[in-house]
Design an enzyme around this catalytic site. Structure first.
Site, PDB file in Angstrom:
ATOM      1  N   LYS A 115       0.820  -1.221   0.000  1.00 35.16           N
ATOM      2  CA  LYS A 115       0.000   0.000   0.000  1.00 35.16           C
ATOM      3  C   LYS A 115       0.848   1.263   0.000  1.00 35.16           C
ATOM      4  CE  LYS A 115      -3.855  -2.305   2.183  1.00 35.16           C
ATOM      5  NZ  LYS A 115      -4.588  -2.612   3.394  1.00 35.16           N
ATOM      6  N   GLU A 198      -2.349   6.458   8.310  1.00 36.03           N
ATOM      7  CA  GLU A 198      -3.277   7.284   7.540  1.00 36.03           C
ATOM      8  C   GLU A 198      -4.152   8.049   8.509  1.00 36.03           C
ATOM      9  OE1 GLU A 198      -5.707   4.884   4.934  1.00 36.03           O
ATOM     10  OE2 GLU A 198      -4.129   4.706   3.440  1.00 36.03           O
ATOM     11  N   ARG A 290      -7.183  -8.531  -8.578  1.00 37.71           N
ATOM     12  CA  ARG A 290      -7.781  -9.871  -8.643  1.00 37.71           C
ATOM     13  C   ARG A 290      -9.293  -9.748  -8.785  1.00 37.71           C
ATOM     14  NH1 ARG A 290     -10.369  -9.817  -3.520  1.00 37.71           N
ATOM     15  NH2 ARG A 290      -9.217  -8.607  -1.988  1.00 37.71           N
TER      16      ARG A 290
HETATM   17  P1  ADP Z   1     -12.881  -8.446  -1.238  1.00 43.67           P
HETATM   18  O1  ADP Z   1     -11.971  -7.257  -1.311  1.00 43.67           O
HETATM   19  O2  ADP Z   1     -12.945  -9.250  -2.480  1.00 43.67           O
HETATM   20  O3  ADP Z   1     -14.170  -8.103  -0.661  1.00 43.67           O
HETATM   21  P2  ADP Z   1     -12.071  -9.691   1.250  1.00 43.67           P
HETATM   22  O4  ADP Z   1     -11.350  -8.580   1.934  1.00 43.67           O
HETATM   23  O5  ADP Z   1     -13.385 -10.099   1.772  1.00 43.67           O
HETATM   24  O6  ADP Z   1     -12.113  -9.414  -0.301  1.00 43.67           O
HETATM   25  O7  ADP Z   1     -11.115 -10.945   1.169  1.00 43.67           O
HETATM   26  C1  ADP Z   1     -11.467 -12.081   0.440  1.00 43.67           C
HETATM   27  C2  ADP Z   1     -10.645 -13.225   0.908  1.00 43.67           C
HETATM   28  O8  ADP Z   1      -9.291 -13.033   0.557  1.00 43.67           O
HETATM   29  C3  ADP Z   1     -10.651 -13.427   2.416  1.00 43.67           C
HETATM   30  O9  ADP Z   1     -10.611 -14.801   2.684  1.00 43.67           O
HETATM   31  C4  ADP Z   1      -9.389 -12.720   2.862  1.00 43.67           C
HETATM   32  O10 ADP Z   1      -8.929 -13.233   4.087  1.00 43.67           O
HETATM   33  C5  ADP Z   1      -8.468 -13.005   1.706  1.00 43.67           C
HETATM   34  N1  ADP Z   1      -7.464 -11.962   1.480  1.00 43.67           N
HETATM   35  C6  ADP Z   1      -7.629 -10.798   0.816  1.00 43.67           C
HETATM   36  N2  ADP Z   1      -6.474 -10.097   0.760  1.00 43.67           N
HETATM   37  C7  ADP Z   1      -5.554 -10.833   1.387  1.00 43.67           C
HETATM   38  C8  ADP Z   1      -4.144 -10.670   1.665  1.00 43.67           C
HETATM   39  N3  ADP Z   1      -3.445  -9.607   1.257  1.00 43.67           N
HETATM   40  N4  ADP Z   1      -3.527 -11.648   2.347  1.00 43.67           N
HETATM   41  C9  ADP Z   1      -4.195 -12.727   2.753  1.00 43.67           C
HETATM   42  N5  ADP Z   1      -5.497 -12.946   2.514  1.00 43.67           N
HETATM   43  C10 ADP Z   1      -6.181 -12.028   1.855  1.00 43.67           C
HETATM   44  P1  ADP Z   2      -7.662  -4.227   3.332  1.00 45.96           P
HETATM   45  O1  ADP Z   2      -6.440  -4.304   2.495  1.00 45.96           O
HETATM   46  O2  ADP Z   2      -7.598  -5.059   4.551  1.00 45.96           O
HETATM   47  O3  ADP Z   2      -8.905  -4.391   2.530  1.00 45.96           O
HETATM   48  P2  ADP Z   2      -8.164  -1.353   3.302  1.00 45.96           P
HETATM   49  O4  ADP Z   2      -7.061  -0.356   3.363  1.00 45.96           O
HETATM   50  O5  ADP Z   2      -8.791  -1.596   1.975  1.00 45.96           O
HETATM   51  O6  ADP Z   2      -7.639  -2.721   3.906  1.00 45.96           O
HETATM   52  O7  ADP Z   2      -9.275  -0.937   4.353  1.00 45.96           O
HETATM   53  C1  ADP Z   2     -10.306  -1.808   4.740  1.00 45.96           C
HETATM   54  C2  ADP Z   2     -11.404  -0.993   5.446  1.00 45.96           C
HETATM   55  O8  ADP Z   2     -10.887  -0.349   6.616  1.00 45.96           O
HETATM   56  C3  ADP Z   2     -12.006   0.126   4.629  1.00 45.96           C
HETATM   57  O9  ADP Z   2     -13.041  -0.321   3.793  1.00 45.96           O
HETATM   58  C4  ADP Z   2     -12.495   1.082   5.697  1.00 45.96           C
HETATM   59  O10 ADP Z   2     -13.735   0.676   6.222  1.00 45.96           O
HETATM   60  C5  ADP Z   2     -11.440   0.948   6.779  1.00 45.96           C
HETATM   61  N1  ADP Z   2     -10.394   1.970   6.586  1.00 45.96           N
HETATM   62  C6  ADP Z   2      -9.205   1.797   5.972  1.00 45.96           C
HETATM   63  N2  ADP Z   2      -8.488   2.940   5.953  1.00 45.96           N
HETATM   64  C7  ADP Z   2      -9.239   3.868   6.557  1.00 45.96           C
HETATM   65  C8  ADP Z   2      -9.067   5.250   6.869  1.00 45.96           C
HETATM   66  N3  ADP Z   2      -7.944   5.910   6.554  1.00 45.96           N
HETATM   67  N4  ADP Z   2     -10.074   5.904   7.497  1.00 45.96           N
HETATM   68  C9  ADP Z   2     -11.203   5.263   7.842  1.00 45.96           C
HETATM   69  N5  ADP Z   2     -11.423   3.968   7.600  1.00 45.96           N
HETATM   70  C10 ADP Z   2     -10.466   3.254   6.964  1.00 45.96           C
END
Ligand code: ADP
Ligand code: ADP
Ligand code: MG
Length: 471
Positions: A115, A198, A290
Site C-alpha cells: 500500500k 493514515e 484480482r
Molecule cells: P474483497 O476485497 O474481495 O471483498 P475480502 O477482503 O473479503 O475481499 O477478502 C477475500 C478473501 O481473501 C478473504 O478470505 C481474505 O482473508 C483473503 N485476502 C484478501 N487479501 C488478502 C491478503 N493480502 N492476504 C491474505 N489474505 C487475503
Molecule cells: P484491506 O487491504 O484489509 O482491505 P483497506 O485499506 O482496503 O484494507 O481498508 C479496509 C477498510 O478499513 C475500509 O473499507 C475502511 O472501512 C477501513 N479503513 C481503511 N483505511 C481507513 C481510513 N484511513 N479511514 C477510515 N477507515 C479506513
C-alpha cells in the site's frame, strides 16, 4: 481458447470459475485439501487432485500447484481471491512454466501489492490518497507524524489485506502500544513488517470501482460498488450502484480508477478502492489486483460476466466493449452468508449443516458451495454462500432481499441470515444513510431485536424437545 484451466482456490469462487469455464467450453481441474474433499466444487470439476501439504498450505504451495497443472495438462491457472491471487511470485512462476496466469502481469501485482508504494504512485499521477505517511520505522516517528496530521489515525500493514493489520489510534499512548504489535504482526501474517499511518476518515463510504483492461491498452470501468457495511474492516453487504454517487462523481472516480490502473500498465480485471467522506471528497485506499468477492453485483447491473472476461483477456482477446456501452440497470445487493454468530461479535462458527434450503425466483442468484450434510472445516474463511438479488429500484431490491432471507433455511450452524433480515427492515439502511460505522452503531439495536425474535424461542424449544427425546 484455453483447453484446460486449473483453479488454485476452493469454495464458492472455485465453483464460480468452473461455471464460467463450462460456458466457454473449457475443461476444469480442481485442487482440494483433505478437509475440502466434500465441497460442492470438487464434485463439479472435470478433474480433481488432492493437494498437499496441510489444509491451508495446500492452496499456497506455489510450485506444487504448478507441478499439478503441468501433470494435468492445464494451459492456464485461475487464482480466485485470497491465497495466491495477489502473489507476484506465483504469477511469475506460472509465466516461467509456460502456463497463463489468469490475472494481471506480475509487475502490476507487485506495483500495487504494497500500500505504501501504491500510494506513492497515486500521488505522482495526481489521484487523491488518504492523507498519510510513507513507511514508518519507529514509535517516535509514528507519534510525530500522528500529531502532524492529528488524531484519530489508522496504523496499517503495507502488505495487509482481508481487513487484517489495521489499528485505529486516538492518542500517543495508543500508538506507543499498538505500533510494535502492528509491526510484529505484519511480519508474521504477511511476511513484511512495513507499517504506515493514515488519517482516520470519520464515517466514510467505502466505494470501489471495477475496471477491465485488455493487453492492448483498452481500459474501461464498470461503475462502482458501495461496500460500507463491514465488520472487522471486512465487507458483509455490498450494493451496486451506490446511493450516494451522482453521475458526475461516478465519472470522476471512474476516471481516477482508470488512471490508477494505467499507471502500472494494468491488464485484466481489478478493483480500485476509495473512501468517500461527508463532503464527497474521494481518496484512494488500495487496488486489488484480482477478482473480488462482490464482483457479482456488478455483473447483475451491467450484464457482463466478469470471470469470463478475465479468461478471455488472459487468452489475448481484445476488449469488445466501450465505455459508452456500459449501462447500469437497477440495483443489486449481495449479502455474504457467513457461518458466524452476530450476537457474539460475528465470531466464526463451524459444524455440520443439518438442513439447507435456498431461496429462488425472479432476480435471485446464489453463489455458494454448501449443502445439507456438509461439515464446515475450521481452516478457512466463514463464507458459505453469497445471496445476490436484483431489482429495478432500490426499494424493490431491498424487499426482494428481505423475502429471500426469509426463505433461506440453514440449520445446524449459526449464520448471518437473521441479522441481515433485521438490516433489510432497518430505516437507516433503507434510507441509504449508512457508512462504515453502520454495524458498530446499529448492531445494539438490531441485536436487541434479534435476541427477542420469537423464532429463536421456537428453535430453542425445538432443541430442548429433541434433546429430551435423545435422553
Ligand atoms: P474483497 O476485497 O474481495 O471483498 P475480502 O477482503 O473479503 O475481499 O477478502 C477475500 C478473501 O481473501 C478473504 O478470505 C481474505 O482473508 C483473503 N485476502 C484478501 N487479501 C488478502 C491478503 N493480502 N492476504 C491474505 N489474505 C487475503
Ligand atoms: P484491506 O487491504 O484489509 O482491505 P483497506 O485499506 O482496503 O484494507 O481498508 C479496509 C477498510 O478499513 C475500509 O473499507 C475502511 O472501512 C477501513 N479503513 C481503511 N483505511 C481507513 C481510513 N484511513 N479511514 C477510515 N477507515 C479506513
Ligand atoms: Mg481493501
Amino acid at each position: 481458447m484455453f483447453k484446460k484451466v486449473l483453479i488454485a482456490n476452493r469454495g464458492e469462487i472455485a465453483l464460480r470459475i468452473i461455471r464460467a469455464c463450462r460456458e466457454l467450453g473449457i475443461k476444469t481441474v480442481a485442487i482440494y485439501s483433505e478437509s475440502d474433499s466434500t465441497s460442492r466444487y470438487v464434485k463439479k470439476a472435470d478433474e480433481t487432485y488432492l493437494a498437499r501439504p496441510g489444509q491451508l498450505r495446500a492452496y499456497l504451495n506455489i510450485y506444487g500447484i504448478i507441478e499439478l497443472a503441468r501433470y494435468a495438462g492445464a494451459d492456464a491457472i485461475h487464482p480466485g481471491y485470497g491465497f495466491l491471487a495477489e502473489n507476484a511470485e506465483f504469477a511469475r512462476a506460472c509465466r516461467n512454466a509456460g502456463i497463463t496466469f489468469i490475472g494481471p502481469h506480475p509487475e502490476a501485482i507487485e506495483a500495487m501489492g504494497l500500500k505504501v508504494e501504491a500510494r506513492k504512485t497515486m500521488k505522482k499521477i495526481g489521484v487523491p490518497v488518504v492523507p498519510g505517511s510513507d513507511g514508518i520505522t519507529s514509535v517516535e516517528e509514528a507519534i510525530k507524524f500522528a500529531n502532524e496530521i492529528k488524531y484519530p489515525v489508522i496504523l496499517k500493514a503495507s502488505a495487509g489485506g482481508g481487513g487484517r493489520g489495521l489499528r485505529i489510534c486516538s492518542n500517543d499512548e495508543e500508538i506507543s502500544k499498538q505500533f510494535p504489535i502492528a509491526r510484529s504482526e505484519a511480519k508474521k501474517a504477511f511476511g513484511n513488517d512495513s507499517v504506515f499511518i493514515e488519517k482516520y476518515i470519520e464515517e466514510p463510504h467505502h466505494i470501489e470501482i471495477q475496471i477491465v483492461a485488455d493487453k492492448y491498452g483498452n481500459i474501461i470501468h464498470l461503475g462502482e460498488r458501495d461496500c460500507s457495511i463491514q465488520r472487522r474492516h471486512q465487507k458483509l453487504i455490498e450494493i451496486a450502484p451506490s446511493l450516494i454517487l451522482d453521475e458526475a462523481l461516478r465519472q470522476k472516480m471512474g476516471a481516477a480508477a482508470i488512471q490508477a490502473a494505467k499507471s502500472v500498465n494494468y491488464d485484466n480485471v481489478g478493483t480500485v478502492e476509495f473512501l468517500v467522506d461527508k463532503n464527497k471528497n474521494f481518496y484512494f485506499l488500495e487496488m486489488n489486483t484480482r477478482i473480488q468477492v462482490e464482483h457479482t453485483i456488478t455483473e447483475e447491473v451491467t450484464g457482463i460476466d466478469i470471470v469470463q472476461t478475465m479468461i478471455r483477456i488472459a487468452n489475448g482477446e481484445k476488449l469488445d466493449l466501450k465505455q459508452e456501452d456500459i449501462k447500469l440497470n437497477g440495483y443489486a445487493i449481495q449479502c455474504r452468508i457467513n457461518a458466524e454468530d452476530p450476537t457474539k461479535n460475528f465470531m466464526p462458527v463451524t459444524g455440520k449443516i443439518t438442513s439447507y434450503y435456498s431461496p429462488g425466483g425472479f432476480g435471485v442468484r446464489i453463489d455458494g458451495h454448501v449443502y445439507k450434510g456438509y461439515t464446515i472445516p475450521p481452516y478457512y474463511d466463514s463464507l458459505l454462500a453469497k445471496l445476490i438479488v436484483r431489482g429495478r429500484t432500490w426499494d424493490e431490491a431491498v424487499r426482494r432481499m428481505h423475502r429471500c432471507l426469509s426463505e433461506y433455511v440453514i440449520r445446524g450452524v449459526k449464520t448471518t441470515i437473521p441479522f441481515y433480515k433485521k438490516v433489510m427492515e432497518d430505516e437507516v439502511f433503507k434510507s441509504g444513510r449508512f457508512t462504515t460505522k453502520y454495524i458498530e452503531e446499529r448492531l445494539p439495536y438490531l441485536i436487541y431485536d434479534l435476541e427477542r425474535d420469537p423464532l429463536i424461542y421456537v428453535s430453542a424449544i425445538a432443541g430442548a424437545i429433541t434433546a429430551y427425546h435423545r435422553l
